[in-house]
Write a protein that holds these residues in place. Structure first.
Motif, mmCIF file in Angstrom:
data_model
loop_
_atom_site.group_PDB
_atom_site.id
_atom_site.type_symbol
_atom_site.label_atom_id
_atom_site.label_comp_id
_atom_site.label_asym_id
_atom_site.label_seq_id
_atom_site.Cartn_x
_atom_site.Cartn_y
_atom_site.Cartn_z
ATOM 1 N N UNK A 1 0.804 -1.227 0.000
ATOM 2 C CA UNK A 1 0.000 0.000 0.000
ATOM 3 C C UNK A 1 0.832 1.271 0.000
ATOM 4 N N UNK A 2 2.072 1.178 0.460
ATOM 5 C CA UNK A 2 2.884 2.393 0.494
ATOM 6 C C UNK A 2 3.705 2.560 -0.796
ATOM 7 N N UNK A 3 3.507 1.641 -1.749
ATOM 8 C CA UNK A 3 4.307 1.675 -2.979
ATOM 9 C C UNK A 3 4.044 2.955 -3.764
ATOM 10 N N UNK B 1 3.362 4.781 -7.039
ATOM 11 C CA UNK B 1 2.743 4.334 -8.287
ATOM 12 C C UNK B 1 3.309 5.139 -9.455
ATOM 13 N N UNK C 1 4.525 4.559 -13.983
ATOM 14 C CA UNK C 1 4.338 3.693 -15.143
ATOM 15 C C UNK C 1 5.510 3.806 -16.104
ATOM 16 N N UNK D 1 2.721 -0.884 -15.436
ATOM 17 C CA UNK D 1 2.968 -0.486 -14.064
ATOM 18 C C UNK D 1 4.442 -0.714 -13.759
ATOM 19 N N UNK E 1 -4.900 -7.026 0.650
ATOM 20 C CA UNK E 1 -5.321 -7.007 2.062
ATOM 21 C C UNK E 1 -6.692 -7.625 2.359
ATOM 22 N N UNK F 1 -6.535 -4.095 -4.601
ATOM 23 C CA UNK F 1 -6.207 -2.686 -4.373
ATOM 24 C C UNK F 1 -5.438 -2.081 -5.544
ATOM 25 N N UNK F 2 -5.102 -2.896 -6.569
ATOM 26 C CA UNK F 2 -4.508 -2.291 -7.766
ATOM 27 C C UNK F 2 -5.573 -1.984 -8.822
ATOM 28 N N UNK F 3 -6.388 -2.981 -9.194
ATOM 29 C CA UNK F 3 -7.349 -2.707 -10.265
ATOM 30 C C UNK F 3 -8.723 -2.272 -9.759
ATOM 31 N N UNK F 4 -8.975 -2.453 -8.466
ATOM 32 C CA UNK F 4 -10.223 -1.950 -7.861
ATOM 33 C C UNK F 4 -11.476 -2.331 -8.655
ATOM 34 N N UNK G 1 -1.418 9.385 -14.428
ATOM 35 C CA UNK G 1 -1.391 9.820 -13.032
ATOM 36 C C UNK G 1 -2.277 11.053 -12.889
ATOM 37 N N UNK G 2 -2.943 11.204 -11.768
ATOM 38 C CA UNK G 2 -3.774 12.402 -11.601
ATOM 39 C C UNK G 2 -2.888 13.643 -11.557
#
Ligand SMILES: Cc1cc2nc3c(=O)[nH]c(=O)nc-3n(C[C@H](O)[C@H](O)[C@H](O)COP(=O)(O)OP(=O)(O)OC[C@H]3O[C@@H](n4cnc5c(N)ncnc54)[C@H](O)[C@@H]3O)c2cc1C
Ligand SMILES: Nc1ncnc2c1ncn2[C@@H]1O[C@H](COP(=O)(O)O)[C@@H](O)[C@H]1O
Lengths: 323, 247
Positions: free
Chosen positions: B13-15, B17, B19, B26, B37, B120-123, B218-219
């Motif tokens: 989760x702390x990775x 992100x 590309x 990724x 998780x 938690x990656x592709x949701x 990325x946003x």
């Protein structure tokens, strides 16, 4: 050819996610052609169905069998499949609320359609059929290209503006007789949280963390939430310590929300917390530690003691809103 | 009762992100991978609890992925489970993942299939419902409580605005989230035992993808926080109303 949109309701009334989905279907139909057909399962007043035309539905198919008055993933997805067959729909749209999140992939598997789960933009049909969706818990976006003739899209809630303008929709029954085996899962009971806008629908959320010291201090947050017309959320340790109920816990292991406004009070901003709230349009952080990581993810902030800041902020909101 | 638990490999989760390859891949450099998780903390732990209470007899784990998934499969086996399957396919299309797992479910006749609520990656929150849709069995998403009595499961799920409890005959596919189980950590004995538990590699059946990720974005970076002092609460409210237009 048509665009089918599944419309969720609770005890006969529609919420914003329904209108968002019809609007989206209508924009999609403008790009790919065909009429916009809404599907409604269970008992809803015909006047309400006709009024869905306002948001862009040309036709509403209803299945008012009482057995659909409680959600049932299998029974519902069978009915949606029947509606896909009846309308010859090539795009099927759902809101990604709790029910829609379950239905969209199940229907997609049944009709062998490519799926986009959690779209945040309208389809790009300039070259194939591509839809932008949120991935990595709000930390990035992906453009998913759907290869099949039939496509299923579920929409991230609160991502699209709702506009009105259409005229009355025509209403017709869906031609489908469910099988008893569709209903092998049976409703037992429900526990509805009264008086609050559910977190995943809330446009504004006020959230508290360990910085509030104890459950007895939540009164000031409740006052702020009332003044802002916001729902309440909390960080995980707060729910773990039973200061607040678990359904208010947001983050990687809790709820994922995308309100227009997220106000974080006494929350440090750990990455696992951010994972649940990253998608918020505007984030306001109130923390006494100027180094709190949450400030890096914030749009607005106040460095200060929550017990001093929050009552003042509540008064300022009340004053500005004129009550 | 035979239970299958679906385990996905996910970036920590702390990775960070990012590309590569023109934003089409990724960037895994420096990223550690964990068990998704929800799969670890809720699906797997609830299955272990069901076995400890004598309701479940056999727990099988499955992960669809390449050899790089073996590490997280062993980690999951250290928590519990009797044996694991790795279906040797590299894909992120939930239809392909679900189809591969559905084949295994057909072969081994599981009564209960548990997944996490989403990766938690592709949701997507899609793999479980895909399995159920393909096999024409019941599916319940976002579950917060699960009990099984004979061939009947009693399940509570999150719905908009509350919780709903249903009773449902097996077989059932259910997607787990917080509430279903109390997360636990593996102990030394579990870690030792995991080394000798069977991990069978199953060849993929080369199912064609129905939807693929073409590229990532990325946003836009945040503008930076605008700070106000305690005495400027009116200015903050004014900004929220007139500048951000969210109040
Ligand atoms: C696998 C995993 C999953 C997790 N999932 C989640 C999740 O879903 N959601 C989640 O929230 N966490 C989650 N966590 C926990 C997360 O890492 C953090 O520990 C947690 O979010 C911290 O909660 P907090 O900010 O309330 O508390 P703290 O980190 O203790 O922060 C309290 C903050 O309050 C501030 N403060 C103190 N007093 C005051 C005051 N008087 N006025 C103003 N500010 C004050 C402090 O400066 C501090 O920044 C997870 C962790 C792991 C390992
Ligand atoms: N590659 C995979 N192998 C096994 N299970 C998976 C895989 N990907 C997803 N799942 C399961 O499906 C759930 C939902 O994932 P997703 O549909 O990707 O959000 C996860 O929590 C896992 O339990």
């Amino acid at each position: 050819m048509s665009v089918l949109v599944y419309i969720d309701h609770s005890s006969g009334s529609f919420k914003k996610n329904a209108f968002e989905a019809i609007n989206y279907a209508s924009k999609t139909a403008a790009a790919v052609g065909g009429e916009v057909v809404a599907l409604v399962l269970g008992t809803v007043n015909d006047n309400e169905l006709v009024a869905l035309g306002k948001y862009g539905a040309q036709k509403v198919l209803k299945l008012s069998d009482e057995r659909y008055n409680h959600f049932n993933t299998k029974a519902y997805s069978k009915a949606v499949e029947a509606a896909v067959n009846e309308t010859g729909a090539n795009v099927v749209i759902f809101s990604a609320n709790n029910n829609g999140k379950s239905l969209a992939p199940m229907v997609a598997a049944q009709i062998k359609a490519g799926l986009v789960s959690g779209a945040v933009a309208y389809p790009d049909t300039s070259n194939g059929f591509k839809v932008k969706k949120s991935v990595f818990s709000g930390k990035a976006f992906a453009f998913v290209s759907v290869k099949t003739d039939k496509k299923v899209i579920s929409l991230t809630q609160n991502s699209f503006a709702v506009t009105e303008g259409g005229s009355d929709a025509t209403v017709a029954p869906l031609n489908y007789t469910p099988e008893d085996s569709d209903f092998s899962s049976k409703f037992v009971s429900e526990d509805v949280i009264k008086g609050e806008v559910p977190l995943n629908e809330a446009e504004r959320v006020v959230s508290g963390g360990r910085g509030l010291k104890g459950p007895e201090n939540w009164g000031i947050l409740e006052d702020l939430a009332t003044a802002m017309d916001a729902s309440l959320a909390c960080s995980r340790p707060v729910a773990d310590a039973d200061w607040r109920p678990h359904h208010e816990h947001v983050g990687q292991t809790g709820g994922t929300i995308r309100p227009n406004l997220y106000v974080a009070v006494g929350i440090s901003g750990a990455i696992q917390h951010l994972a649940g709230v990253n998608g918020s349009k505007v984030i306001v952080v109130i923390n006494k530690d100027p180094e709190a990581p949450f400030f890096k993810a914030a749009d607005y902030g106040i460095v200060g003691d929550a017990f001093e800041v929050i009552p003042k902020l509540t008064e300022a909101v009340k004053k500005a809103k004129g009550n | 009762m035979k239970v299958l638990i679906c385990i996905a490999k996910a970036p920590d989760t702390t990775a960070k992100i990012s590309f590569t390859d023109n934003d089409t891949k990724f960037n895994e450099t420096g990223v550690t991978f964990i068990i998704n998780p929800y799969d670890e903390m809720y699906a797997l732990v609830r299955a272990i609890e069901l076995k400890e209470s004598g309701v479940a007899t056999e727990l099988h784990l499955v992960s669809v992925g390449g050899a790089e998934s073996d590490a997280i499969i062993r980690k999951a086996l250290a928590l519990g489970g009797d044996q694991a399957f790795r279906i040797d396919a590299s894909t992120n299309d939930p239809f392909v993942i679900g189809s591969e797992i559905a084949n295994l479910v057909k072969q081994n006749n599981y009564d209960l299939v548990l997944t996490g609520k989403e990766s938690i990656d592709y949701n997507n929150g899609a793999v479980g419902a895909t399995i159920a849709g393909l096999l024409d069995i019941n599916y319940i998403g976002n579950i917060t409580k699960l009990d099984v009595n004979g061939s009947e499961a009693t399940v509570t799920r999150e719905m908009d605005g509350g919780q709903e409890t249903v009773s449902c005959s097996l077989p059932l596919v259910a997607a787990c989230q917080q509430g279903v189980a109390e997360p636990r950590i593996p102990n030394m004995r579990g870690i030792m035992a995991a080394r000798t538990k069977p991990l069978t590699v199953v060849p993929s059946t080369a199912i064609e993808s129905l939807a693929t990720v073409e590229s990532y974005e990325l946003p836009p970076a945040k503008q930076g926080v605008k700070l106000f002092t305690v005495d400027q609460v009116d200015d903050l409210v004014n900004a929220l109303i007139n500048e951000a237009k969210v109040l």
